[in-house]
Motif scaffolding. Sequence first.
Motif, PDB file in Angstrom:
ATOM      1  N   ILE A  27       5.117   6.089   1.520  1.00 26.10           N
ATOM      2  CA  ILE A  27       4.073   5.632   0.616  1.00 26.10           C
ATOM      3  C   ILE A  27       4.302   6.306  -0.735  1.00 26.10           C
ATOM      4  O   ILE A  27       4.411   7.525  -0.811  1.00 26.10           O
ATOM      5  CB  ILE A  27       2.673   5.985   1.152  1.00 26.10           C
ATOM      6  N   GLN A  48      -6.280   1.940   1.590  1.00 29.09           N
ATOM      7  CA  GLN A  48      -5.773   0.711   2.194  1.00 29.09           C
ATOM      8  C   GLN A  48      -4.359   0.910   2.728  1.00 29.09           C
ATOM      9  O   GLN A  48      -4.031   0.466   3.828  1.00 29.09           O
ATOM     10  CB  GLN A  48      -5.768  -0.423   1.172  1.00 29.09           C
ATOM     11  N   ALA A  49      -3.527   1.579   1.946  1.00 27.16           N
ATOM     12  CA  ALA A  49      -2.139   1.829   2.356  1.00 27.16           C
ATOM     13  C   ALA A  49      -2.087   2.701   3.607  1.00 27.16           C
ATOM     14  O   ALA A  49      -1.327   2.429   4.539  1.00 27.16           O
ATOM     15  CB  ALA A  49      -1.357   2.468   1.216  1.00 27.16           C
ATOM     16  N   ILE A  75      -0.185   1.052  -5.199  1.00 29.35           N
ATOM     17  CA  ILE A  75       0.406   1.878  -4.141  1.00 29.35           C
ATOM     18  C   ILE A  75       1.453   1.024  -3.429  1.00 29.35           C
ATOM     19  O   ILE A  75       1.179  -0.112  -3.053  1.00 29.35           O
ATOM     20  CB  ILE A  75      -0.663   2.311  -3.107  1.00 29.35           C
ATOM     21  N   THR A  76       2.655   1.566  -3.241  1.00 25.63           N
ATOM     22  CA  THR A  76       3.681   0.831  -2.506  1.00 25.63           C
ATOM     23  C   THR A  76       3.973   1.535  -1.192  1.00 25.63           C
ATOM     24  O   THR A  76       3.975   2.760  -1.110  1.00 25.63           O
ATOM     25  CB  THR A  76       4.993   0.680  -3.303  1.00 25.63           C
ATOM     26  N   VAL A  77       4.205   0.723  -0.170  1.00 26.47           N
ATOM     27  CA  VAL A  77       4.569   1.238   1.151  1.00 26.47           C
ATOM     28  C   VAL A  77       5.899   0.607   1.529  1.00 26.47           C
ATOM     29  O   VAL A  77       6.040  -0.612   1.519  1.00 26.47           O
ATOM     30  CB  VAL A  77       3.497   0.887   2.212  1.00 26.47           C
ATOM     31  N   LEU A 104      -5.013   3.922  -2.072  1.00 27.97           N
ATOM     32  CA  LEU A 104      -4.316   4.758  -1.092  1.00 27.97           C
ATOM     33  C   LEU A 104      -4.964   4.607   0.282  1.00 27.97           C
ATOM     34  O   LEU A 104      -4.276   4.608   1.299  1.00 27.97           O
ATOM     35  CB  LEU A 104      -4.315   6.220  -1.539  1.00 27.97           C
ATOM     36  N   THR A 150       8.869  -3.928   1.340  1.00 31.38           N
ATOM     37  CA  THR A 150       7.949  -3.198   0.483  1.00 31.38           C
ATOM     38  C   THR A 150       6.632  -3.957   0.432  1.00 31.38           C
ATOM     39  O   THR A 150       6.613  -5.169   0.228  1.00 31.38           O
ATOM     40  CB  THR A 150       8.514  -3.050  -0.941  1.00 31.38           C
ATOM     41  N   TYR A 151       5.537  -3.226   0.630  1.00 26.04           N
ATOM     42  CA  TYR A 151       4.202  -3.806   0.602  1.00 26.04           C
ATOM     43  C   TYR A 151       3.413  -3.107  -0.498  1.00 26.04           C
ATOM     44  O   TYR A 151       3.617  -1.925  -0.765  1.00 26.04           O
ATOM     45  CB  TYR A 151       3.498  -3.606   1.950  1.00 26.04           C
ATOM     46  N   GLU A 152       2.486  -3.816  -1.122  1.00 27.02           N
ATOM     47  CA  GLU A 152       1.681  -3.247  -2.198  1.00 27.02           C
ATOM     48  C   GLU A 152       0.211  -3.272  -1.818  1.00 27.02           C
ATOM     49  O   GLU A 152      -0.270  -4.235  -1.219  1.00 27.02           O
ATOM     50  CB  GLU A 152       1.894  -4.028  -3.493  1.00 27.02           C
ATOM     51  N   PHE A 153      -0.496  -2.199  -2.193  1.00 26.53           N
ATOM     52  CA  PHE A 153      -1.921  -2.066  -1.917  1.00 26.53           C
ATOM     53  C   PHE A 153      -2.620  -1.578  -3.167  1.00 26.53           C
ATOM     54  O   PHE A 153      -2.027  -0.888  -4.001  1.00 26.53           O
ATOM     55  CB  PHE A 153      -2.154  -1.085  -0.762  1.00 26.53           C
ATOM     56  N   TRP A 197      -3.243   0.762   6.737  1.00 30.72           N
ATOM     57  CA  TRP A 197      -2.205  -0.167   7.196  1.00 30.72           C
ATOM     58  C   TRP A 197      -1.092   0.592   7.914  1.00 30.72           C
ATOM     59  O   TRP A 197      -0.633   0.188   8.981  1.00 30.72           O
ATOM     60  CB  TRP A 197      -1.644  -0.949   6.006  1.00 30.72           C
TER      61      TRP A 197
END
Length: 67
Positions: A32, A18-19, A2-4, A16, A10-13, A22
Amino acid sequence: MITVHHNLDTYEFETLDQAMAWAKELGEFVVIKFNGSEVAGKFGVDGIIDGKLPTGEAYKWKKRRRR
């Protein structure tokens, strides 16, 4: 994965959940992306009480009807 996307970062989790957790804690507009889908917005608004958001801002929404 999952990218945010927040601003230019860009952050990765792994999940969903966790994303979303955050993004809710961040309290700012994010995008997201997962499984070919995209969800955008400011997460963390849990409810409207007396016409106000939890931040104290007035809730404004109008349904636009197409004719």
